[in-house]
Design a protein around this motif. Structure first.
Motif, PDB file in Angstrom:
ATOM      1  N   ILE A 113       0.924  -1.233  -0.118  1.00 34.51           N
ATOM      2  CA  ILE A 113       0.146  -0.201  -0.075  1.00 34.51           C
ATOM      3  C   ILE A 113       0.815   1.187   0.049  1.00 34.51           C
ATOM      4  O   ILE A 113       0.680   2.315  -0.851  1.00 34.51           O
ATOM      5  N   ALA A 114       1.802   1.192   0.875  1.00 29.03           N
ATOM      6  CA  ALA A 114       2.897   2.316   0.880  1.00 29.03           C
ATOM      7  C   ALA A 114       3.364   2.735  -0.443  1.00 29.03           C
ATOM      8  O   ALA A 114       3.466   4.045  -0.972  1.00 29.03           O
ATOM      9  N   ALA A 115       3.896   1.485  -1.189  1.00 35.66           N
ATOM     10  CA  ALA A 115       4.508   1.577  -2.320  1.00 35.66           C
ATOM     11  C   ALA A 115       3.516   2.366  -3.373  1.00 35.66           C
ATOM     12  O   ALA A 115       4.163   3.023  -4.321  1.00 35.66           O
ATOM     13  N   SER A 116       2.504   1.691  -3.426  1.00 33.82           N
ATOM     14  CA  SER A 116       1.296   2.327  -4.348  1.00 33.82           C
ATOM     15  C   SER A 116       1.100   3.814  -3.991  1.00 33.82           C
ATOM     16  O   SER A 116       0.929   4.471  -5.144  1.00 33.82           O
ATOM     17  N   LEU A 117       0.957   3.968  -2.917  1.00 33.36           N
ATOM     18  CA  LEU A 117       0.754   5.558  -2.657  1.00 33.36           C
ATOM     19  C   LEU A 117       2.003   6.527  -3.103  1.00 33.36           C
ATOM     20  O   LEU A 117       1.737   7.295  -3.580  1.00 33.36           O
ATOM     21  N   ARG A 118       3.276   5.849  -2.900  1.00 28.31           N
ATOM     22  CA  ARG A 118       4.354   6.840  -3.309  1.00 28.31           C
ATOM     23  C   ARG A 118       4.211   6.939  -4.757  1.00 28.31           C
ATOM     24  O   ARG A 118       4.515   8.043  -5.484  1.00 28.31           O
ATOM     25  N   ARG A 119       3.818   5.945  -5.688  1.00 26.41           N
ATOM     26  CA  ARG A 119       3.760   6.025  -7.088  1.00 26.41           C
ATOM     27  C   ARG A 119       2.675   6.772  -7.487  1.00 26.41           C
ATOM     28  O   ARG A 119       2.902   7.521  -8.535  1.00 26.41           O
ATOM     29  N   SER A 120       1.817   7.172  -6.852  1.00 26.68           N
ATOM     30  CA  SER A 120       0.604   8.159  -6.949  1.00 26.68           C
ATOM     31  C   SER A 120       0.765   9.565  -6.304  1.00 26.68           C
ATOM     32  O   SER A 120      -0.092  10.421  -6.524  1.00 26.68           O
ATOM     33  N   GLY A 121       2.019   9.766  -5.785  1.00 26.32           N
ATOM     34  CA  GLY A 121       2.529  11.187  -5.455  1.00 26.32           C
ATOM     35  C   GLY A 121       2.258  11.259  -3.889  1.00 26.32           C
ATOM     36  O   GLY A 121       2.186  12.551  -3.257  1.00 26.32           O
ATOM     37  N   VAL A 122       1.675  10.270  -2.988  1.00 25.83           N
ATOM     38  CA  VAL A 122       1.468  10.508  -1.611  1.00 25.83           C
ATOM     39  C   VAL A 122       2.766  10.007  -1.186  1.00 25.83           C
ATOM     40  O   VAL A 122       2.952   8.597  -0.866  1.00 25.83           O
ATOM     41  N   GLU A 123       3.453  10.892  -0.199  1.00 22.24           N
ATOM     42  CA  GLU A 123       4.924  10.562   0.143  1.00 22.24           C
ATOM     43  C   GLU A 123       4.883   9.905   1.369  1.00 22.24           C
ATOM     44  O   GLU A 123       5.693   8.847   1.927  1.00 22.24           O
ATOM     45  N   ALA A 124       3.924   9.956   2.362  1.00 22.16           N
ATOM     46  CA  ALA A 124       3.949   9.383   3.577  1.00 22.16           C
ATOM     47  C   ALA A 124       2.651   8.707   4.047  1.00 22.16           C
ATOM     48  O   ALA A 124       1.712   8.942   3.400  1.00 22.16           O
ATOM     49  N   LEU A 125       2.852   7.736   4.792  1.00 23.61           N
ATOM     50  CA  LEU A 125       1.813   6.967   5.525  1.00 23.61           C
ATOM     51  C   LEU A 125       1.873   6.924   6.984  1.00 23.61           C
ATOM     52  O   LEU A 125       2.729   6.419   7.328  1.00 23.61           O
ATOM     53  N   VAL A 126       0.555   6.862   7.415  1.00 23.75           N
ATOM     54  CA  VAL A 126       0.663   6.632   9.030  1.00 23.75           C
ATOM     55  C   VAL A 126      -0.297   5.465   9.094  1.00 23.75           C
ATOM     56  O   VAL A 126      -1.526   5.441   8.589  1.00 23.75           O
ATOM     57  N   VAL A 127       0.059   4.592   9.783  1.00 24.96           N
ATOM     58  CA  VAL A 127      -0.868   3.304  10.148  1.00 24.96           C
ATOM     59  C   VAL A 127      -1.385   3.624  11.366  1.00 24.96           C
ATOM     60  O   VAL A 127      -0.779   3.714  12.592  1.00 24.96           O
ATOM     61  N   VAL A 128      -2.696   3.684  11.386  1.00 21.57           N
ATOM     62  CA  VAL A 128      -3.523   3.659  12.788  1.00 21.57           C
ATOM     63  C   VAL A 128      -3.991   2.319  13.157  1.00 21.57           C
ATOM     64  O   VAL A 128      -4.917   1.866  12.595  1.00 21.57           O
ATOM     65  N   ASN A 129      -3.152   1.838  14.057  1.00 23.35           N
ATOM     66  CA  ASN A 129      -3.533   0.356  14.447  1.00 23.35           C
ATOM     67  C   ASN A 129      -4.437   0.153  15.501  1.00 23.35           C
ATOM     68  O   ASN A 129      -4.258   0.993  16.584  1.00 23.35           O
ATOM     69  N   GLY A 130      -5.438  -0.530  15.214  1.00 21.72           N
ATOM     70  CA  GLY A 130      -6.409  -0.874  16.463  1.00 21.72           C
ATOM     71  C   GLY A 130      -6.469  -2.269  17.200  1.00 21.72           C
ATOM     72  O   GLY A 130      -7.142  -2.305  18.130  1.00 21.72           O
ATOM     73  N   HIS A 131      -5.309  -2.852  16.803  1.00 21.22           N
ATOM     74  CA  HIS A 131      -5.259  -4.105  17.365  1.00 21.22           C
ATOM     75  C   HIS A 131      -3.806  -4.322  17.968  1.00 21.22           C
ATOM     76  O   HIS A 131      -2.731  -4.276  17.314  1.00 21.22           O
ATOM     77  N   GLY A 132      -3.729  -4.660  19.332  1.00 17.65           N
ATOM     78  CA  GLY A 132      -2.350  -4.537  20.079  1.00 17.65           C
ATOM     79  C   GLY A 132      -1.674  -5.969  19.468  1.00 17.65           C
ATOM     80  O   GLY A 132      -0.460  -5.916  19.611  1.00 17.65           O
ATOM     81  N   GLY A 133      -2.205  -6.800  18.873  1.00 17.97           N
ATOM     82  CA  GLY A 133      -1.355  -8.239  18.513  1.00 17.97           C
ATOM     83  C   GLY A 133      -0.931  -8.062  17.011  1.00 17.97           C
ATOM     84  O   GLY A 133      -0.079  -8.853  16.624  1.00 17.97           O
ATOM     85  N   ASN A 134      -0.934  -6.707  16.452  1.00 18.77           N
ATOM     86  CA  ASN A 134      -0.186  -6.456  15.209  1.00 18.77           C
ATOM     87  C   ASN A 134       1.166  -6.150  15.504  1.00 18.77           C
ATOM     88  O   ASN A 134       1.679  -5.041  15.052  1.00 18.77           O
ATOM     89  N   TYR A 135       1.937  -6.760  15.965  1.00 18.39           N
ATOM     90  CA  TYR A 135       3.269  -6.445  16.484  1.00 18.39           C
ATOM     91  C   TYR A 135       4.070  -6.237  15.272  1.00 18.39           C
ATOM     92  O   TYR A 135       5.083  -5.174  15.320  1.00 18.39           O
ATOM     93  N   VAL A 136       3.754  -6.789  14.000  1.00 20.43           N
ATOM     94  CA  VAL A 136       4.886  -6.552  13.210  1.00 20.43           C
ATOM     95  C   VAL A 136       4.507  -5.030  12.359  1.00 20.43           C
ATOM     96  O   VAL A 136       5.375  -4.859  11.694  1.00 20.43           O
TER      97      VAL A 136
END
Length: 262
Positions: A113-136
């Motif tokens: 998703i981040a790579a696709s955004l950069r190709r369309s001109g969106v430089e930065a991505l903020v991941v808003v995490n709602g689940h504590g188990g998403n350690y990765v």
């Protein structure tokens, strides 16, 4: 649509459906917003589909992540993305309805998703995490930053602690582990229609969870709840969201500044 019944109106179906979760921007909306900022920032809610006791929906983490992201998008010029709705919920596998993907898959999805955004001109991505188990997700951000890409993970534990204190949440972050005071409060404020009766008497605490990754949640709770949902309220949910929205400002500044962009 087959069957003898009449077609239901939007959101009036056999299953409860959360309307308003998906963003409705057009491509022109994104283009206009991008012209007004020095660097475009996208916001990606990442939730889960896992048990949250008998009174909160399986989609609770997704609803929380989307609610936080929507509040951010209302206050800052960001590109709001649709949520990732299934993630790493393996510790909840003993309860019916829980669905998981591997950490490798989640890592790849966010990176793509981040790579696709950069190709369309969106430089930065903020991941808003709602689940504590998403350690990765922490690893995804670390690796992206090391490559010189602009990415952040939100909220941090410090942001939650600030929000907890501001909202008057009485349960500590350690005790308020799952389907507790914070999650119940946010849903009572943002989606009260999905909070079923029973949270008022469902309190259960288990602060020592040192073997959680080995034995899973079912070794610590029969109901699936660890926390004090009886203390939840819509007013606390409102204040939690207000605090998190304010806490986002340094993230936005960092990602859009010349220094933050490297």
């Amino acid at each position: 649509m087959s069957g003898s019944g009449a077609r239901p109106e939007a959101c009036e179906v056999a299953y409860d459906v959360a309307c308003g979760v998906l963003p409705t921007d057009t491509t022109e909306d994104v283009r206009t917003r991008g012209a007004e900022v020095s660097a475009q920032v996208a916001v990606l809610p990442v939730g889960s589909f896992e048990q949250h006791g008998p009174y909160l929906p399986l989609a609770t983490d997704t609803l929380v992540a989307c609610t936080v992201a929507r509040e951010i998008a209302a206050a800052y010029p960001v590109h709001l993305l649709p949520p990732v709705t299934v993630s790493c919920s393996h510790e909840h596998a003993d309860w019916p309805g829980t669905v998981s993907i591997s950490s490798v898959t989640l890592h790849a999805v966010v990176r793509d998703i981040a790579a696709s955004l950069r190709r369309s001109g969106v430089e930065a991505l903020v991941v808003v995490n709602g689940h504590g188990g998403n350690y990765v997700l922490g690893n995804v951000v670390q690796e992206a930053s090391a490559r010189g890409e602009r990415m952040a993970l939100f909220p941090a534990a410090e942001d939650w602690e600030t929000a907890r204190e501001r909202a008057g949440v009485r349960t500590s972050l350690l005790t308020d582990m799952h389907a507790g005071e914070i999650e119940t409060s946010i849903l009572l404020h943002a989606h009260p229609e999905f909070v079923r009766p029973g949270y008022e008497s469902a309190d259960f605490t288990a602060d020592d969870r040192r073997h959680l990754l080995t034995v899973g949640m079912s070794a610590y709770t029969e109901s699936g709840v660890i926390g004090r949902p009886s203390l939840g309220s819509a007013e606390k949910g409102k204040e939690l969201l207000a605090s998190l929205t304010e806490s986002f400002e340094p993230y936005f500044t960092l990602l859009t500044s010349a220094e933050g962009r490297g």
